[in-house]
Design an enzyme around this catalytic site. Structure first.
Site, PDB file in Angstrom:
ATOM      1  N   ASN A 105    -112.069  86.531 -27.330  1.00 23.42           N
ATOM      2  CA  ASN A 105    -113.182  86.704 -28.252  1.00 23.42           C
ATOM      3  C   ASN A 105    -113.904  88.041 -28.093  1.00 23.42           C
ATOM      4  OD1 ASN A 105    -115.749  85.825 -29.819  1.00 23.42           O
ATOM      5  ND2 ASN A 105    -116.482  86.215 -27.745  1.00 23.42           N
TER       6      ASN A 105
ATOM      7  N   TYR B   5    -112.306 100.585 -34.749  1.00 23.44           N
ATOM      8  CA  TYR B   5    -112.443  99.127 -34.771  1.00 23.44           C
ATOM      9  C   TYR B   5    -111.367  98.482 -35.641  1.00 23.44           C
ATOM     10  CZ  TYR B   5    -114.728  94.557 -35.322  1.00 23.44           C
ATOM     11  OH  TYR B   5    -115.011  93.210 -35.336  1.00 23.44           O
TER      12      TYR B   5
ATOM     13  N   LYS C 275    -108.308  95.845 -34.336  1.00 27.20           N
ATOM     14  CA  LYS C 275    -108.141  94.487 -34.843  1.00 27.20           C
ATOM     15  C   LYS C 275    -106.816  94.323 -35.582  1.00 27.20           C
ATOM     16  CE  LYS C 275    -111.956  92.716 -33.245  1.00 27.20           C
ATOM     17  NZ  LYS C 275    -111.939  91.662 -32.211  1.00 27.20           N
TER      18      LYS C 275
ATOM     19  N   THR D  40    -125.015  87.975 -34.856  1.00 24.32           N
ATOM     20  CA  THR D  40    -124.833  88.320 -33.446  1.00 24.32           C
ATOM     21  C   THR D  40    -125.393  89.705 -33.163  1.00 24.32           C
ATOM     22  OG1 THR D  40    -122.682  89.363 -33.815  1.00 24.32           O
ATOM     23  CG2 THR D  40    -122.696  86.979 -33.375  1.00 24.32           C
TER      24      THR D  40
END
Length: 255
Positions: A91, A158, A162, A195
């Site tokens: 995660n 990023y 991913k 978050t």
């Protein structure tokens, strides 16, 4: 309680955000939880204090040598135990550096790729190696992002990390399919969640991230998912047949 399945979860980035939401969902089931993060937050420590099968492991996922040592020790010891199910949830992730390619430094770029991709592969490889001959339920879930499937200005590092996580999962799925005791694996985009990562995105200078106002509106309009409810949805999905042989999934298709 003695009839409860003997299941173990290994969770990176467990101390806050979505990771803490996933940890809470695991704790609610009463299962064993190996929580990995740089630091154990008070919230995570409180959760662990009420969970007999809890263990916290401090790790800096940007440190390749440290990750390798911990992954080998941890998976080696867990593989020697008798589990009905063992699950790895990669995660942990960082969104920085944010900005046009060419504007950020090599160290920032390397940290993003190491935390988001290399460490996840290290833990996955150790999981596959040590549990290869075990006949129990074995699953790996990579927490990916829609940014791995769509290009965003300012997120080149990023997005690349991913996308790499998605492709790794697809390849491993092909390799595991047909083995005597295969590991199920999938890569999941968890949606936009309230978050600390989202807060970091909203604090980005507009010149570095043209979509800044869109992400601010997600927050202003209440469109960010609650980490705890999303964590529960992810743990539920982990135990379905959708986690198979390299599927690339989006949580929005299941909620």
């Amino acid at each position: 309680m003695h009839n409860r399945p003997n299941r173990c979860y290994i969770l990176t980035g467990a101390s806050r955000g979505l990771g803490l939401g996933i940890a809470r969902a695991i704790a609610a089931q009463g299962d064993h939880l190996i929580a990995l993060a740089r630091q154990e937050t008070p919230e995570l420590a409180q959760l662990g204090a009420a969970l007999p099968g809890y263990r916290f492991v401090a790790v800096d996922l940007a440190n390749i040598d440290q990750v390798s040592e911990i992954a080998e020790e941890l998976l080696g010891s867990l593989a020697a135990m008798d589990w009905q199910g063992i699950y790895l949830i990669n995660n942990a992730g960082v969104v920085e550096p944010i900005g046009p390619a060419g504007s950020y430094g090599d160290a920032e770029m390397a940290r993003c790729l190491t935390v988001n991709l290399t460490a996840a592969i290290q833990f996955s490889n150790a999981f596959l190696r040590h549990l290869r001959d075990r006949a129990c339920d074995k699953r790996i879930l990579q927490i990916s992002s829609g940014a791995g499937r769509n290009a965003y200005t300012g997120w080149s590092a990023y997005c690349a990390s991913k996308a790499g996580l998605d492709m790794y999962s697809r390849c491993v799925g092909l390799e595991q399919d047909g083995l005597p005791h295969p590991v199920r694996i999938a890569s999941l985009a968890p949606g936009i969640i309230d978050t600390g990562m989202q807060a970091s995105i909203r604090a980005t200078p507009e010149g570095d991230f043209p979509l800044l106002e869109q992400f601010r509106q997600y927050h202003a309009n209440g469109e960010l998912a609650d980490p705890n409810s999303r964590g529960r949805a992810i743990v539920q999905l982990l135990h379905t047949d959708h986690i198979g042989h390299g599927a690339v999934l989006n949580i929005r298709d299941f909620i």
